[in-house]
Design a protein around this motif. Sequence first.
Motif, PDB file in Angstrom:
ATOM      1  N   GLU A  16      24.186  54.634  35.230  1.00  0.00           N
ATOM      2  CA  GLU A  16      25.428  54.270  34.547  1.00  0.00           C
ATOM      3  C   GLU A  16      25.637  52.761  34.616  1.00  0.00           C
ATOM      4  N   THR A  17      26.429  52.264  33.669  1.00  0.00           N
ATOM      5  CA  THR A  17      26.817  50.857  33.679  1.00  0.00           C
ATOM      6  C   THR A  17      28.332  50.769  33.659  1.00  0.00           C
ATOM      7  N   VAL A  18      28.848  49.649  34.134  1.00  0.00           N
ATOM      8  CA  VAL A  18      30.290  49.427  34.203  1.00  0.00           C
ATOM      9  C   VAL A  18      30.629  48.169  33.418  1.00  0.00           C
ATOM     10  N   MET A  19      31.459  48.313  32.410  1.00  0.00           N
ATOM     11  CA  MET A  19      31.893  47.155  31.623  1.00  0.00           C
ATOM     12  C   MET A  19      32.682  46.206  32.523  1.00  0.00           C
ATOM     13  N   GLY A  20      32.347  44.925  32.462  1.00  0.00           N
ATOM     14  CA  GLY A  20      33.059  43.920  33.262  1.00  0.00           C
ATOM     15  C   GLY A  20      32.818  44.039  34.755  1.00  0.00           C
ATOM     16  N   GLY A  21      31.754  44.697  35.137  1.00  0.00           N
ATOM     17  CA  GLY A  21      31.489  44.920  36.555  1.00  0.00           C
ATOM     18  C   GLY A  21      31.295  43.663  37.370  1.00  0.00           C
ATOM     19  N   ASP A  22      30.845  42.583  36.740  1.00  0.00           N
ATOM     20  CA  ASP A  22      30.641  41.324  37.451  1.00  0.00           C
ATOM     21  C   ASP A  22      31.901  40.461  37.521  1.00  0.00           C
ATOM     22  N   SER A  23      32.979  40.909  36.903  1.00  0.00           N
ATOM     23  CA  SER A  23      34.251  40.185  36.975  1.00  0.00           C
ATOM     24  C   SER A  23      34.786  40.263  38.407  1.00  0.00           C
ATOM     25  N   ILE A  24      35.707  39.378  38.732  1.00  0.00           N
ATOM     26  CA  ILE A  24      36.261  39.342  40.090  1.00  0.00           C
ATOM     27  C   ILE A  24      37.784  39.425  40.014  1.00  0.00           C
ATOM     28  N   TYR A  25      38.335  40.291  40.877  1.00  0.00           N
ATOM     29  CA  TYR A  25      39.775  40.551  40.929  1.00  0.00           C
ATOM     30  C   TYR A  25      40.308  40.301  42.327  1.00  0.00           C
ATOM     31  N   SER A  26      41.629  40.202  42.428  1.00  0.00           N
ATOM     32  CA  SER A  26      42.254  39.961  43.727  1.00  0.00           C
ATOM     33  C   SER A  26      43.658  40.554  43.768  1.00  0.00           C
ATOM     34  N   ASP A  27      44.118  40.750  44.990  1.00  0.00           N
ATOM     35  CA  ASP A  27      45.519  41.133  45.201  1.00  0.00           C
ATOM     36  C   ASP A  27      46.272  40.002  45.903  1.00  0.00           C
ATOM     37  N   GLY A  28      45.647  38.839  45.947  1.00  0.00           N
ATOM     38  CA  GLY A  28      46.255  37.680  46.592  1.00  0.00           C
ATOM     39  C   GLY A  28      45.724  37.438  47.994  1.00  0.00           C
ATOM     40  N   GLU A  29      45.065  38.434  48.560  1.00  0.00           N
ATOM     41  CA  GLU A  29      44.465  38.312  49.885  1.00  0.00           C
ATOM     42  C   GLU A  29      42.993  38.724  49.855  1.00  0.00           C
ATOM     43  N   TRP A  30      42.712  39.860  49.258  1.00  0.00           N
ATOM     44  CA  TRP A  30      41.360  40.385  49.130  1.00  0.00           C
ATOM     45  C   TRP A  30      40.828  40.137  47.728  1.00  0.00           C
ATOM     46  N   VAL A  31      39.507  40.054  47.609  1.00  0.00           N
ATOM     47  CA  VAL A  31      38.848  39.969  46.301  1.00  0.00           C
ATOM     48  C   VAL A  31      37.823  41.085  46.214  1.00  0.00           C
ATOM     49  N   TRP A  32      37.509  41.489  44.981  1.00  0.00           N
ATOM     50  CA  TRP A  32      36.497  42.510  44.742  1.00  0.00           C
ATOM     51  C   TRP A  32      35.961  42.385  43.336  1.00  0.00           C
ATOM     52  N   ARG A  33      34.783  42.934  43.128  1.00  0.00           N
ATOM     53  CA  ARG A  33      34.152  42.944  41.815  1.00  0.00           C
ATOM     54  C   ARG A  33      34.806  43.998  40.934  1.00  0.00           C
ATOM     55  N   GLY A  34      34.628  43.816  39.643  1.00  0.00           N
ATOM     56  CA  GLY A  34      35.193  44.735  38.682  1.00  0.00           C
ATOM     57  C   GLY A  34      34.592  46.128  38.714  1.00  0.00           C
ATOM     58  N   ASP A  35      33.472  46.296  39.393  1.00  0.00           N
ATOM     59  CA  ASP A  35      32.861  47.624  39.471  1.00  0.00           C
ATOM     60  C   ASP A  35      33.142  48.350  40.789  1.00  0.00           C
ATOM     61  N   LEU A  36      33.976  47.791  41.656  1.00  0.00           N
ATOM     62  CA  LEU A  36      34.242  48.448  42.932  1.00  0.00           C
ATOM     63  C   LEU A  36      34.887  49.815  42.731  1.00  0.00           C
TER      64      LEU A  36
END
Length: 127
Positions: free
Chosen positions: A62-82
């Motif tokens: 499977e593939t995930v659209m935008g999986g290499d994008s990076i997100y945050s909640d202001g403290e933690w960060v994670w990739r778009g495919d987490l």
Amino acid sequence: MKIADHFQELWAPSFGAPRGSVRDYVTGSAYEDERGIVQYLLAGHDLFSVMGSSEDVLGSGETVMGGDSIYSDGEWVWRGDLWFYVRTHHVALPKDFLERIRGFDYVMPAEDLSSLMEIAKDIRARL
């Protein structure tokens, strides 16, 4: 900056020592509150957008659209495919990150622009 999915297959070495392989964090069962956790991950504040898709490094095909994008909640960060790895492979997340998600009752905290800008600046410097 804390990286929720800091696995060797997903982050560049410039982000520091990984927790290990994502394979080491695959569990046999879903979190009881998996739906809320996934909802939180999908609601993250966008720090770095990447068009395209990323392949499942665990081999589902499977593939995930935008999986290499990076997100945050202001403290933690994670990739778009987490969210995908949590939902599909039941990947274990750091205890502190889970406590934060549950403490916010699965609702993304309001955007703190100054914190997010600092995190984004740190990420860009490491890419």
